[in-house]
Design a protein around this motif. Structure first.
Motif: not given
Length: 424
Positions: A354-358, A363-366
């Protein structure tokens, strides 16, 4: 920002529903027929982004005895119109159908849907967020018309660089601890406006966000209008306060607002999880400058879909097995990875996948913030007349900004108009 409300479509459909309900009902002979190869044929209506295409292909492999005919239709009002016309006897429909946040309007026609409790849905209920599950059930919890797919918790989007420039808290964890109320948020916004000139979005956006956090909105469970009571007036007054403090962007079009976001004139706004993609499209020049944080005042929800089965199907049990598979926790993770729909199954929130670094969000994991917010969502009782009330209130509140109308006069006029419409 995109809005998931379909007020125009819902109002336009009223005449269609009255006429079709009075006409002779026609049975759906096309749904659930067997294919030439002997497979059970199940027709499935969905819109792009409602269900992951890869999980649909996986369902076809999972159930080799089923010919799953997935038909992708336009979303929004067209989809709703087609579905309502079908269930009221005006067309040949599917076996399986997706529904959006307007599922509450479908509960009025629950007898047109398979009761998923009869197919064993209570066995999987613990996998889902309780508040989301209840949106697809009757008030007495005896009838369920849709399994949850995704949720859309509302969080705080903000420009971390502008927050830093203003000398206010700028880390997600700091904001969660220090910005708990709307007054906290307004005070920070005032400092940001004074130092950078940037604001939040419009007076109407502030109002909608505050009302969206409330456990009650415009009608009670008995259908009585309560949109003139203190909880709505308090949200109205808070929005007016923000406007009077000079911390809201002028009430304007989406294109003007998007340009302001891209130009740095808007530093923060409350937005649903699906706003991630909208923000990146609207403000490409601000890539890497945004973050999200837990919102002030609590968590509301804006959108999120469901999947159900029409009563006209000849194969309800097989259809149920298909929708149970499509909404399983693992498959909802796939949907999240494909197009960002946040799963309604909290057991997956802490999974590594589920990690979603944007990159757009530095690059926060939303997923961390969305997961926290999704568990805390408050939802109010919904009513088919909500959209009429919302349209009237927001138009009148917008006039406080656009036409400089007195806020108390605008409130009184809106309430008079609403009550006239309700009395018809």
């Amino acid at each position: 920002m995109k809005r998931k409300r379909l007020s125009v479509a819902l109002l336009a459909l009223s005449l269609v529903l009255v006429v079709s309900a009075c006409g002779k009902s026609t049975s759906n002979n096309s749904a659930g027929n067997e294919s030439a190869d002997g497979k059970i044929k199940l027709k499935f209506w969905y819109w792009n982004g409602a269900v992951s295409d890869s999980t649909i292909e996986a369902a076809k492999e999972k159930f080799p005895n089923i010919d799953l005919q997935a038909e992708k239709l336009p979303s929004g009002g067209d989809f709703l119109t087609k579905l309502k016309t079908t269930i009221t006897g005006g067309g040949s429909g599917p076996d399986i159908v997706t529904m959006d946040g307007w599922i509450s309007t479908m509960l009025s026609y629950k007898e047109k849907f398979v009761n998923l409790y009869d197919q064993g849905a209570r066995d999987i209920q613990p996998q889902y967020l309780d508040w989301k599950w209840k949106l697809g059930t009757s008030a007495d919890d005896k009838y369920m018309i849709g399994l949850p797919i995704d949720v859309a918790p509302v969080v705080m989007y903000y420009r971390s660089d502008l927050f830093e420039q203003a000398g206010v808290p700028s880390k997600p964890e700091e904001l969660k601890e220090q910005v708990k109320t709307w007054d906290d948020y307004f005070n920070i916004l005032k400092q940001i406006k004074d130092k950078t000139g940037a604001t939040t979005t419009s007076i109407v956006d502030v109002f909608s966000s505050i009302v969206g956090q409330s456990p009650q909105t415009y009608f009670d469970t008995e259908g009585n209008y309560i949109g003139d009571q203190a909880h709505v007036k308090a949200a109205w007054d808070q929005a007016v306060k923000a406007y009077q403090m000079g911390i809201t962007f002028p009430f304007s079009s989406d294109s003007e607002r998007n340009a302001a976001i891209n130009n740095g004139e808007i530093a923060t706004f409350p937005g649903a999880s699906w706003a991630v993609g909208d923000l990146a499209s609207a403000a490409p020049d601000t890539k890497g400058k945004w973050n999200i944080a837990y919102p002030p005042g609590g968590v509301g929800n804006q959108g999120g879909s469901f999947i159900g089965i029409l009563k006209s199907t000849k194969h309800p049990q097989e259809a149920y097995e298909v929708i149970k598979f499509l909404t399983s926790p693992d498959n909802l993770v796939k949907g999240y990875k494909e197009f960002g729909n946040y799963p309604s199954t909290p057991e997956v929130y802490s999974k590594p996948e589920m990690e979603n670094k944007n990159e757009f969000f530095a690059n926060q994991d939303l997923s961390v913030v969305f997961g926290e917010a999704a568990k805390d969502v408050k939802v109010a009782h919904t009513d088919p007349r909500d959209d009429m009330v919302i349209t009237t209130l927001t138009k009148s509140l917008g006039s406080v900004d656009a036409q400089k109308k007195d806020s108390e006069k605008a409130w009184a006029e809106a309430q008079e108009q609403i009550k006239r419409q309700l009395s018809r």
